[in-house]
Scaffold this motif. Structure first.
Motif, short mmCIF file in Angstrom:
data_model
loop_
_atom_site.label_atom_id
_atom_site.label_comp_id
_atom_site.label_asym_id
_atom_site.label_seq_id
_atom_site.Cartn_x
_atom_site.Cartn_y
_atom_site.Cartn_z
N LEU A 10 -44.66 -50.14 -7.19
CA LEU A 10 -45.67 -51.16 -7.04
C LEU A 10 -46.95 -50.78 -7.78
O LEU A 10 -48.05 -51.15 -7.38
CB LEU A 10 -45.98 -51.38 -5.56
CG LEU A 10 -44.85 -52.00 -4.73
CD1 LEU A 10 -45.13 -51.83 -3.24
CD2 LEU A 10 -44.68 -53.48 -5.06
N ASP A 11 -46.79 -50.06 -8.87
CA ASP A 11 -47.95 -49.58 -9.62
C ASP A 11 -48.82 -50.75 -10.08
O ASP A 11 -48.34 -51.72 -10.67
CB ASP A 11 -47.49 -48.78 -10.84
CG ASP A 11 -46.72 -47.53 -10.43
OD1 ASP A 11 -47.36 -46.56 -10.00
OD2 ASP A 11 -45.48 -47.55 -10.53
N GLY A 12 -50.12 -50.63 -9.79
CA GLY A 12 -51.07 -51.65 -10.21
C GLY A 12 -51.11 -52.88 -9.33
O GLY A 12 -51.90 -53.80 -9.58
N LYS A 13 -50.29 -52.94 -8.30
CA LYS A 13 -50.24 -54.09 -7.41
C LYS A 13 -51.19 -53.87 -6.23
O LYS A 13 -51.28 -52.77 -5.68
CB LYS A 13 -48.83 -54.32 -6.87
CG LYS A 13 -47.78 -54.54 -7.94
CD LYS A 13 -47.96 -55.87 -8.65
CE LYS A 13 -46.81 -56.14 -9.61
NZ LYS A 13 -46.99 -57.42 -10.33
N SER A 14 -51.86 -54.92 -5.83
CA SER A 14 -52.72 -54.85 -4.65
C SER A 14 -51.94 -55.38 -3.44
O SER A 14 -51.30 -56.43 -3.52
CB SER A 14 -53.99 -55.67 -4.86
OG SER A 14 -53.68 -57.03 -5.14
N VAL A 15 -52.01 -54.64 -2.35
CA VAL A 15 -51.26 -55.00 -1.14
C VAL A 15 -52.19 -54.93 0.06
O VAL A 15 -52.80 -53.89 0.33
CB VAL A 15 -50.05 -54.05 -0.92
CG1 VAL A 15 -49.29 -54.46 0.33
CG2 VAL A 15 -49.13 -54.07 -2.13
N PHE A 32 -46.80 -47.37 0.89
CA PHE A 32 -47.20 -48.27 -0.19
C PHE A 32 -48.05 -47.53 -1.22
O PHE A 32 -47.92 -47.75 -2.43
CB PHE A 32 -47.94 -49.48 0.37
CG PHE A 32 -47.03 -50.63 0.73
CD1 PHE A 32 -46.77 -51.64 -0.17
CD2 PHE A 32 -46.42 -50.68 1.97
CE1 PHE A 32 -45.93 -52.69 0.15
CE2 PHE A 32 -45.58 -51.73 2.31
CZ PHE A 32 -45.33 -52.74 1.40
N HIS A 33 -48.93 -46.66 -0.73
CA HIS A 33 -49.75 -45.86 -1.64
C HIS A 33 -48.86 -44.97 -2.51
O HIS A 33 -49.07 -44.88 -3.73
CB HIS A 33 -50.73 -45.02 -0.84
CG HIS A 33 -51.56 -44.09 -1.68
ND1 HIS A 33 -52.58 -44.51 -2.50
CD2 HIS A 33 -51.50 -42.74 -1.82
CE1 HIS A 33 -53.12 -43.47 -3.11
NE2 HIS A 33 -52.49 -42.38 -2.72
N GLU A 34 -47.87 -44.36 -1.91
CA GLU A 34 -46.96 -43.49 -2.66
C GLU A 34 -46.13 -44.27 -3.67
O GLU A 34 -45.69 -43.72 -4.69
CB GLU A 34 -46.04 -42.74 -1.70
CG GLU A 34 -46.76 -41.68 -0.88
CD GLU A 34 -45.89 -41.07 0.21
OE1 GLU A 34 -44.77 -41.57 0.42
OE2 GLU A 34 -46.34 -40.10 0.85
N ALA A 35 -45.94 -45.57 -3.40
CA ALA A 35 -45.20 -46.42 -4.34
C ALA A 35 -46.08 -46.94 -5.46
O ALA A 35 -45.62 -47.69 -6.33
CB ALA A 35 -44.57 -47.60 -3.60
N GLY A 36 -47.36 -46.54 -5.46
CA GLY A 36 -48.26 -46.90 -6.55
C GLY A 36 -49.19 -48.05 -6.27
O GLY A 36 -49.99 -48.42 -7.13
N ALA A 37 -49.11 -48.64 -5.08
CA ALA A 37 -49.93 -49.81 -4.77
C ALA A 37 -51.38 -49.42 -4.49
O ALA A 37 -51.67 -48.31 -4.03
CB ALA A 37 -49.37 -50.55 -3.57
N CYS A 227 -41.44 -56.20 -0.86
CA CYS A 227 -42.60 -56.57 -1.68
C CYS A 227 -42.38 -56.27 -3.16
O CYS A 227 -43.13 -56.78 -4.01
CB CYS A 227 -43.84 -55.82 -1.21
SG CYS A 227 -44.54 -56.44 0.35
N SER A 228 -41.39 -55.46 -3.48
CA SER A 228 -41.20 -54.99 -4.84
C SER A 228 -40.34 -55.96 -5.65
O SER A 228 -39.68 -56.85 -5.11
CB SER A 228 -40.55 -53.61 -4.84
OG SER A 228 -39.17 -53.71 -4.51
N ASP A 229 -40.31 -55.74 -6.97
CA ASP A 229 -39.47 -56.55 -7.84
C ASP A 229 -37.99 -56.28 -7.60
O ASP A 229 -37.14 -57.09 -8.03
CB ASP A 229 -39.81 -56.26 -9.30
CG ASP A 229 -41.14 -56.87 -9.71
OD1 ASP A 229 -41.63 -57.77 -8.99
OD2 ASP A 229 -41.70 -56.44 -10.74
N ALA A 230 -37.67 -55.19 -6.92
CA ALA A 230 -36.27 -54.94 -6.57
C ALA A 230 -35.73 -56.02 -5.65
O ALA A 230 -34.51 -56.23 -5.57
CB ALA A 230 -36.12 -53.56 -5.93
#
Length: 260
Positions: A10-15, A32-37, A227-230
């Motif tokens: 989720l890099d660059g995504k705001s959640v 979520f933070h660890e996933a890049g959000a 929440c991810s594109d997956a």
């Protein structure tokens, strides 16, 4: 060489995560933070959010629908809608039907359903205008079958219906909405029960096929996925994260068929 980013990132995504200071909420923030959000943490008091890796914070009491909507509208006006929302805030007294009255019913609906609607409705509208967005509602196995907590159960079932409405009516604008339904989750909320009765889990765990409660991080992992594109092709889905509770009645099998 071009490397393709994992669809689970989720890099660059705001959640936006509500109830971010709670037992499940803190795990949601971390995962979520660890996933890049870039995580926006929401709760009633700033102190609940201390120590969390947050890009921003929002404070409101979800039990107050008007105040919740006003706060979210102001945030959208200033910053735009987040890329994703995890509607996690909720509360129950763990009552049974004989303990429910009009006041209990109204208070449970206020935070668990009405407040969640007031929170997400303006965000859904902004996401639809933008053409993309994802929502995950943290519901409960109580939305699927009855395990007590009648008012809470009705509210959490309402979240499922609401998520499906968003999925159907806003899917054409690129908005996805899904539901995670946890069973018993081992959060600090269980501490006082275990202190009062260290054997309480002897009555709880036999109902769960995995033989244990769910860890908050397992709920968070499911939310990150949705929440991810997956999960780009998934909307209007209900995902139990319940150690198998809603798959069937293990205790019936053990006690009636196996004779344990």
């Amino acid at each position: 060489m071009i490397t393709q980013q994992s669809p689970f990132r989720l890099d660059g995504k705001s959640v936006l995560i509500t109830g971010a200071g709670g037992g499940i909420g803190r795990s949601l923030v971390r995962v979520f933070h660890e996933a890049g959000a870039e995580v926006i943490g929401a709760d009633r008091e700033a102190g609940a959010l201390e120590g969390l890796p947050l890009a921003d914070t929002i404070l409101f009491d979800q039990a107050d629908a008007k105040a919740t909507r006003a706060t979210i509208n102001a945030y959208i006006s200033a910053h735009g809608a987040p890329d994703a929302v995890v509607a996690n805030a909720g509360f129950t007294r763990a009552e049974h039907l004989d303990q429910v009255d009009d006041d209990v019913w109204a208070s449970e609906m206020a935070i668990n359903l009405n407040g969640a609607y007031a929170l997400t409705d303006p965000i859904v509208a902004a996401m639809a205008i933008r053409g993309k967005g994802a929502l995950v509602f943290i519901s409960s196995v109580n939305a699927i079958a009855h395990y007590g907590n009648p008012a809470y159960s009705a509210a959490k079932a309402g979240l499922v219906a609401y998520a499906k409405a968003i999925a159907v009516e806003r899917g054409g604008q690129g908005v996805r909405a899904n539901v995670v339904a946890p069973g018993s989750v081992r959060t600090p909320a269980w501490d006082h029960r275990l202190e009062a009765d260290p054997s309480v889990l002897d009555n709880v765990l036999p109902h769960y096929p995995l033989g244990r409660m769910v860890d908050p991080v397992e709920v968070a992992n499911a939310a990150v996925f949705l929440c991810s594109d997956a999960a780009s092709g998934i909307t209007g889905a209900l995902l139990p994260v319940d150690a198998g509770l809603t798959a069937g009645n293990l205790r019936f099998v053990d006690e009636v068929l196996r004779g344990k």
